[in-house]
Design a protein around this motif. Structure first.
Motif, PDB file in Angstrom:
ATOM      1  N   SER A 226       0.805  -1.102  -0.009  1.00 39.89           N
ATOM      2  CA  SER A 226       0.088  -0.087  -0.035  1.00 39.89           C
ATOM      3  C   SER A 226       0.890   1.383   0.046  1.00 39.89           C
ATOM      4  O   SER A 226       0.436   2.349  -0.037  1.00 39.89           O
ATOM      5  CB  SER A 226      -0.894   0.015   1.370  1.00 39.89           C
ATOM      6  OG  SER A 226      -0.191  -0.152   2.682  1.00 39.89           O
ATOM      7  N   SER A 313      -7.065  -6.242  -5.221  1.00 40.40           N
ATOM      8  CA  SER A 313      -6.172  -5.330  -4.343  1.00 40.40           C
ATOM      9  C   SER A 313      -5.481  -4.445  -5.378  1.00 40.40           C
ATOM     10  O   SER A 313      -4.753  -3.375  -4.884  1.00 40.40           O
ATOM     11  CB  SER A 313      -5.175  -6.274  -3.618  1.00 40.40           C
ATOM     12  OG  SER A 313      -4.239  -7.004  -4.496  1.00 40.40           O
ATOM     13  N   SER A 488      -3.194  -3.548   0.858  1.00 44.10           N
ATOM     14  CA  SER A 488      -3.301  -3.546  -0.502  1.00 44.10           C
ATOM     15  C   SER A 488      -3.254  -2.278  -1.196  1.00 44.10           C
ATOM     16  O   SER A 488      -3.825  -1.229  -0.396  1.00 44.10           O
ATOM     17  CB  SER A 488      -4.826  -3.864  -0.605  1.00 44.10           C
ATOM     18  OG  SER A 488      -4.856  -5.279  -0.055  1.00 44.10           O
ATOM     19  N   LEU A 491      -7.232  -0.186  -1.933  1.00 46.08           N
ATOM     20  CA  LEU A 491      -7.951  -0.171  -1.038  1.00 46.08           C
ATOM     21  C   LEU A 491      -8.172   1.419  -0.537  1.00 46.08           C
ATOM     22  O   LEU A 491      -9.311   1.732  -0.508  1.00 46.08           O
ATOM     23  CB  LEU A 491      -7.962  -1.179   0.173  1.00 46.08           C
ATOM     24  CG  LEU A 491      -8.915  -0.781   1.329  1.00 46.08           C
ATOM     25  CD1 LEU A 491     -10.251  -1.478   0.787  1.00 46.08           C
ATOM     26  CD2 LEU A 491      -8.537  -1.949   2.379  1.00 46.08           C
ATOM     27  N   SER A 524      -9.545  -9.738  -8.794  1.00 46.73           N
ATOM     28  CA  SER A 524      -9.432 -10.306  -7.611  1.00 46.73           C
ATOM     29  C   SER A 524      -8.963 -11.570  -7.856  1.00 46.73           C
ATOM     30  O   SER A 524      -9.712 -12.571  -8.516  1.00 46.73           O
ATOM     31  CB  SER A 524     -10.835 -10.300  -6.957  1.00 46.73           C
ATOM     32  OG  SER A 524     -10.768 -11.054  -5.689  1.00 46.73           O
ATOM     33  N   ASP A 667       0.463 -11.228  -3.874  1.00 51.07           N
ATOM     34  CA  ASP A 667      -0.466 -11.113  -4.877  1.00 51.07           C
ATOM     35  C   ASP A 667      -0.236 -11.876  -6.198  1.00 51.07           C
ATOM     36  O   ASP A 667       0.525 -12.657  -6.086  1.00 51.07           O
ATOM     37  CB  ASP A 667      -0.389  -9.576  -5.260  1.00 51.07           C
ATOM     38  CG  ASP A 667       1.125  -9.281  -5.944  1.00 51.07           C
ATOM     39  OD1 ASP A 667       1.558  -9.848  -6.831  1.00 51.07           O
ATOM     40  OD2 ASP A 667       1.619  -8.467  -5.149  1.00 51.07           O
TER      41      ASP A 667
END
Length: 692
Positions: A226, A313, A488, A491, A524, A667
């Motif tokens: 993130s 994500s 993520s 988000l 996803s 991921d």
């Protein structure tokens, strides 16, 4: 401020500065090998020698503090001869590897020798040889080239926080070594490649692939966590050859994690190139027209209340907004985030995060501001693996002294001391009510923060935890005490645009046993898929991962390196944009474009012809703070109407989103990377050897 004279030029510098820093401020370039702005001063290489008035011999500018009225000369005959002598000594044992060295064209030793070195050498003795060290699957070593600048040693000890590298031997027998036979066990190990001024430490995946003058560089951002680290992607043709960090003081400084640096080969493996439809149990390649017609047919077969969309994500804000608007036009209102889509009480799908009070879901203490806090409490989060560069900032703060780190949840190894309070949510209640010893400690602090992980809010007591932590941080003196650390990349953007559902819509409790369900997976790949023949899965993504293997319809999408000007928000709420490294492969398209065409075919056309039009709508209707780039939204507290946290709290152990076990496979890109697979194997073998 004190005044010094550099080459007869007057310069004012701060007291305590070094001669090197004074020269830099005056615009005078001083050659160096061992000195680095973010590492401690070693004074090993002596390449930065300068002449100081009344000094009998040249001095190392990196280690000499300035004094009032000091007169410094950087270009005298004495200085030139001294630097020439230093290079002559460094090249005594240095091998003649330039034609085959990976560092060729980017080597500091090569460049400085051309500028400051002599054209002949007086040494004719045999060069010494040093055995190469095995540091793992990422860093390649040719230790005969090492000039003992100790940058790698200081980085490992000071920045990475692991004692894996050091010097052994004395004099001409000195070597950089791992002491014991082991790998360089750090999630930041790849940064020593950038630090090494010679070809002693280079990239194993990049070895012998290209020369620096053959590659094209594109500046973009990373989506492996993130943080949104700023990176530079080097490509030749349609292949990514390496990823390097890009300086950004407010985010990643000049470091990147190993996952960011080395997972790029995953972008070229297991890619989806063409639309596919499952026929007779097998996925078959079809045209875009046929695939989209089949999607519309499925939409007509399933009830609106049984149609659900789940965002992955790494979906950009534009695609997420277009997804919501497309579903809204169809009368579908179930849009979730992949890790919380069936969590009925998950706080991330609650009204508390949909009221545009960014205080509720951002890292409100800026990343550079983490270096100023005096106490940090972690609740269900592991910053070392969920946001590696955030942990680096916290370690930097620890090294300054007078810093206390505590955690509630599983015990953590963060490369610096952490006080483990326990793994019980009730501890939060005790701290808030002043019944825990840590409460008294918090009351005495001047700048304390609490950091929460989003894995925490999969629990049934998530609403209570959220309200409780807000109540606790309101009592702390620092305004930015409440902090969210997402794992993520997408988000924060979803929450800022307000596109996730509230908890009341979730009450039908969709689970992995649901039937007669039409599920849209928008990027996803970490989705618990309801396995039932009555369900239909439409997958929009770029890799053949878990969801693609179960999909009934596959619509291939572009990865983040194949998108131009797509928006992502950092954990601080700062907008950043991707840059097009190369075009999507084969028939792949961007997510928002696929949904736009789908809406037109369904006679419910969305009013977008370009990404700029989508961004304009986001700015006007969803959040004015997402644009322009780099602007921060002013966060304000959301007043709690009726705190009910006491009734929600239950005795429930906590866990974290990412740890050392799944760090290299968080991921779909990492899971498709052969380099990351090697890291998992090396990490397993290293852990096994430690246990013995």
């Amino acid at each position: 401020m004190i005044q010094v004279f550099i080459d007869n030029q007057s310069v004012k510098v701060e007291k305590g500065s070094t001669v090197f820093q004074a020269c830099t401020k005056a615009g005078v370039e001083i050659p160096r090998f061992c000195y680095h702005e973010r590492l401690s001063i070693a004074g090993n290489c002596r390449m930065c020698l300068v002449e100081v008035e009344k000094s009998p011999k040249p001095v190392a500018s990196c280690a000499m503090p300035v004094m009032e009225g000091m007169k410094i000369k950087t270009n005298t005959a004495l200085v030139k001869k001294a630097r020439e002598g230093v290079l002559e000594f460094l090249l005594i044992n240095h091998p003649l590897d330039c034609p085959i060295c990976d560092q060729g064209g980017e080597c500091d030793l090569q460049d400085l020798t051309m500028v400051y070195g002599a054209d002949t050498s007086r040494f004719s003795e045999s060069k010494r040889s040093v055995k190469d060290k095995e540091l793992g699957p990422l860093v390649k070593t040719v230790m005969t080239r090492c000039i003992h600048c100790t940058r790698c040693v200081r980085f490992a000890t000071e920045i990475a926080g692991v004692q894996d590298l050091g010097t052994v031997g004395r004099g001409k027998e000195t070597e950089i070594s791992t002491y014991l036979k082991k790998i360089f066990d750090s999630e930041l190990s790849g940064n020593v490649i950038d630090l090494c001024p010679v070809g002693a430490l280079t990239s194993k995946p990049y070895a012998f692939h290209s020369r620096s003058w053959e590659i094209k560089s594109t500046e973009t951002i990373d989506l492996s966590d993130s943080l949104g680290s700023n990176i530079k992607v080097d490509v030749r043709g349609s292949s990514i050859l390496r990823i390097l960090p890009r300086l950004n003081e407010s985010i990643n400084e000049e470091w990147i994690s190993d996952k960011t640096r080395f997972s790029y080969d995953g972008l070229q493996h297991q890619r989806l190139y063409h639309p596919m439809i499952r026929k007779n149990g097998y996925l078959e390649k079809v045209s875009w027209q046929e695939a989209l017609q089949e999607v519309l047919h499925k939409l007509s077969l399933y009830a609106k209340e049984s149609t659900v969309a789940v965002l992955g994500s790494q979906v950009d804000v534009e695609s997420a907004v277009v997804t919501k608007e497309f579903l809204t036009k169809l009368g579908i209102h179930q849009l979730y985030f992949e890790k919380h889509w069936n969590a009925v009480t998950g706080i991330l799908s609650s009204n508390q995060l949909n009221d545009h009070s960014t205080k509720n879901y951002l890292l409100n203490q800026s990343i550079p501001g983490l270096e100023e806090v005096d106490t940090c409490l972690l609740v269900g989060v592991n910053p070392r693996f969920e946001a590696t560069l955030v942990n680096t900032r916290l370690r930097k703060r620890y090294l300054q002294g007078n810093f206390q780190m505590a955690c509630i949840g599983p015990e953590l190894n963060l490369t610096y001391p952490v006080k483990h309070l326990g793994n019980d949510i009730n501890l939060l209640l005790q701290i808030c009510e002043g019944r825990h010893p840590f409460s008294k400690f918090l009351a005495k602090t001047k700048k304390s923060i609490v950091i929460l992980g989003n894995h925490l809010f999969r629990k049934e007591s998530s609403h209570g935890i959220y309200d409780l932590v807000q109540e606790m941080t309101k009592r702390l003196p620092n305004f930015n005490s409440f902090n969210f650390l997402h794992s993520s990349a997408g988000l924060t953007g979803y929450l800022e645009a307000g596109i996730l559902n509230d908890r009341h819509v979730c009450n039908q409790q969709i689970s992995n046993t649901s039937k007669n369900l039409l599920l849209f997976s928008i990027g996803s790949d970490d989705l618990d898929i309801p396995v039932d023949s009555s369900n239909c899965l439409v997958y929009l993504g770029h890799h053949g991962d878990k969801c693609a293997s179960h999909a009934d319809i596959i619509l291939p999408c572009a990865a983040f390196t194949e998108k131009e000007n797509s928006t992502y928000l950092t954990i601080q709420g700062q907008s950043q944009f991707t840059k097009l490294v190369f075009y999507p492969p084969a028939d792949a398209k961007e997510d928002w474009e696929i949904l736009q065409v789908l809406s037109e075919m369904n006679q419910t056309a969305l009013p977008y012809q370009s990404k700029k039009e989508v961004q304009s709508t986001i700015h006007q209707m969803y959040s004015p703070w997402i644009y322009p780039q780099g602007q921060y939204k002013q966060a304000k507290w959301k007043d709690l109407q009726e705190p009910k946290w006491k009734s929600w709290i239950c005795n429930d152990p906590l866990s974290v989103e990412v740890d050392h076990l799944n760090y290299y496979q968080t991921d779909v890109i990492c899971r498709s990377s052969m380099t990351m697979a090697k890291c998992i194997k090396a990490n397993f073998l290293n852990s096994k050897s430690k246990s013995h």
